[in-house]
Design an enzyme around this catalytic site. Structure first.
Site, PDB file in Angstrom:
ATOM      1  CD1 TRP A   1      -1.973  -2.221   1.833  1.00  0.00           C
ATOM      2  CD2 TRP A   1      -2.889  -1.312  -0.103  1.00  0.00           C
ATOM      3  NE1 TRP A   1      -2.877  -3.173   1.334  1.00  0.00           N
ATOM      4  CE2 TRP A   1      -3.534  -2.439   0.140  1.00  0.00           C
ATOM      5  CE3 TRP A   1      -3.268  -0.603  -1.195  1.00  0.00           C
ATOM      6  CZ2 TRP A   1      -4.450  -3.283  -0.521  1.00  0.00           C
ATOM      7  CZ3 TRP A   1      -4.171  -1.227  -1.795  1.00  0.00           C
ATOM      8  CH2 TRP A   1      -4.709  -2.588  -1.674  1.00  0.00           C
TER       9      TRP A   1
ATOM     10  CG  ASP B   1      -3.085   3.992   4.106  1.00  0.00           C
ATOM     11  OD1 ASP B   1      -4.211   3.865   5.000  1.00  0.00           O
ATOM     12  OD2 ASP B   1      -2.743   3.098   3.336  1.00  0.00           O
TER      13      ASP B   1
ATOM     14  CE  LYS C   1      -8.002  -1.888   4.934  1.00  0.00           C
ATOM     15  NZ  LYS C   1      -8.171  -3.308   4.202  1.00  0.00           N
TER      16      LYS C   1
HETATM   17  N1  PMP Z   1      -3.931   1.268   2.549  1.00  0.00           N
HETATM   18  C1  PMP Z   1      -4.264   0.127   3.293  1.00  0.00           C
HETATM   19  C2  PMP Z   1      -3.379  -0.073   4.437  1.00  0.00           C
HETATM   20  C3  PMP Z   1      -5.090  -0.809   2.965  1.00  0.00           C
HETATM   21  O1  PMP Z   1      -5.196  -1.968   3.830  1.00  0.00           O
HETATM   22  C4  PMP Z   1      -5.921  -0.758   1.925  1.00  0.00           C
HETATM   23  C5  PMP Z   1      -7.094  -1.851   1.284  1.00  0.00           C
HETATM   24  N2  PMP Z   1      -6.705  -3.161   1.705  1.00  0.00           N
HETATM   25  C6  PMP Z   1      -5.797   0.143   1.047  1.00  0.00           C
HETATM   26  C7  PMP Z   1      -4.903   1.293   1.364  1.00  0.00           C
HETATM   27  C8  PMP Z   1      -6.476   0.520  -0.229  1.00  0.00           C
HETATM   28  O2  PMP Z   1      -8.035   0.748   0.247  1.00  0.00           O
HETATM   29  P1  PMP Z   1      -9.198   0.842  -0.830  1.00  0.00           P
HETATM   30  O3  PMP Z   1      -9.523  -0.367  -1.241  1.00  0.00           O
HETATM   31  O4  PMP Z   1     -10.126   1.613   0.081  1.00  0.00           O
HETATM   32  O5  PMP Z   1      -8.563   1.747  -1.941  1.00  0.00           O
END
Ligand code: PMP
Length: 360
Positions: free
Chosen positions: A101, A171, A195
């Protein structure tokens, strides 16, 4: 009806109490004669919902007055672009790459300026958090970026990096509201809510006011400017209203549970049960350096792919769902967010013990 223990990394388990309350209010929200889904976002009832949600979040996280709380859409991934578009005044940013991520965020930011990857744990498959006490932070960096809890790899920053005075952007998608945070240490804290907080479709951005300006990169769409949403209190256009309503209920649930310090204690107790078992197991093994272990996402392996698959299959049959590791790393992963009860982790550990005996 029977509910399983859902260890999904997201969308993930929500408090049963919240789901029941939402079900009760589905057809007639508090005498309005309609569902929150059917309601104008300009109505009095929804105004109260969003205002209370913000007030409760501010109370839970002790958010100072000089920070705005924005309820946006586009998922956490959209922030990968919004952050550089709004914050890259010098067109330089430093990224600490601790997993997929953070890597995706850095790659996206590179479309808009120079990205310096000042630390990484890619050398050991992101199984640790690098020492961030004295990094070569760029003199002209507009911000330093981290992914605070790495959902896929199960690591968490236990200490924030020394940004040498630069704005910290984090994030927190997979550790949102799992423990107290000092908001003043960040310029931006953001996360998708799917989450720890609510249904997919809402992303919460907590941003210091001085970072919200008209001075964004040329061509930035109106919808991708923080100022657009800040000036309109997240009602510039139709917000993800039903999602915000559920987030608001989860905030109230968290307050009732004793707030974030109490949640941290509960989360530590749950994680300890699982990690202690992994440390003594002869079959299962945790994949992360102990000092960097996440309280939320716990990856583990047997070391044998076929046995891993057998475990995931039999666990599902026993009512323990979504234990398969991320497709990029394999093995298993138990996500044990705020709403996962202690009993769920107990059931998982009991099942793992039994599986270990049967497959020794
Ligand atoms: N950042 C983290 C730490 C994640 O775990 C995730 C999704 N699992 C994301 C970003 C991406 O999120 P989204 O699907 O809402 O774009």
């Amino acid at each position: 009806m029977s509910r399983v223990y859902n260890f999904s990394a997201g969308p993930a388990v929500l408090p049963e109490e919240v789901l029941k309350e939402a079900a009760d209010e589905m057809l007639d929200y508090r005498g309005t004669g309609m569902s929150v889904m059917e309601m104008s976002h300009r109505s009095k009832a929804f105004e109260t919902i969003i205002q209370e949600a913000e007030a409760d979040l501010r109370e839970l996280m002790d958010i100072p007055d000089n920070y705005k709380v924005l309820f946006l859409q586009g998922g956490a991934s959209q922030q990968f672009a919004m952050i550089p578009m709004n914050l890259m005044k010098n067109r330089v940013a430093d990224y600490i790459v601790t997993g997929q991520w953070a890597k995706k965020a850095a790659d996206e930011a590179e479309k808009y300026g120079t990205v310096n990857r000042i630390a990484s744990s890619a050398d050991k498959t992101f199984s640790y958090i690098p020492d961030c006490s004295d990094l070569p932070v760029s003199e002209d960096a507009d911000y330093v970026y981290i992914c605070e809890n790495n959902t896929i790899y199960g690591t968490k920053f236990k200490e924030l990096p020394n940004t040498k005075g630069k704005t910290l952007v984090a994030d927190v998608s997979s550790c949102f509201l799992s423990e107290p945070v000092d908001v003043t240490k960040y310029g931006v804290i953001y996360g998708g809510v799917q989450k720890n907080i609510g249904p997919a479709g809402v992303v919460i951005v907590i941003i210091r006011e001085d970072l919200i300006t008209e001075d964004v990169l040329p061509g930035t769409p109106t919808m991708l400017k923080y100022k657009t949403h800040a000036d309109a209190d997240s009602l510039y256009n139709t917000p993800p209203a039903y999602g915000i309503y559920i987030c608001g209920k989860v905030f109230k649930w968290l307050k009732k549970m004793g707030g974030l310090s109490a949640m941290k204690e509960k989360n530590e107790k749950k994680a300890k049960l699982l990690y202690d078992f992994l440390d003594e197991s002869k079959l299962f093994k945790g994949t992360v350096e102990k000092k960097d272990r996440s309280l939320m996402n716990v990856p583990f392996v047997t070391g044998d792919k076929d046995l891993d698959a057998k475990f995931v299959k039999e666990a599902k049959e026993a009512g323990l769902e979504n234990l398969k590791g991320h497709r990029t790393v394999g093995g298993m992963r138990a996500s044990i967010y705020n709403a996962m009860p202690y009993e769920g982790v107990e059931a998982l550990v009991a099942f793992m013990k039994k599986f270990e005996e049967e497959n020794a």
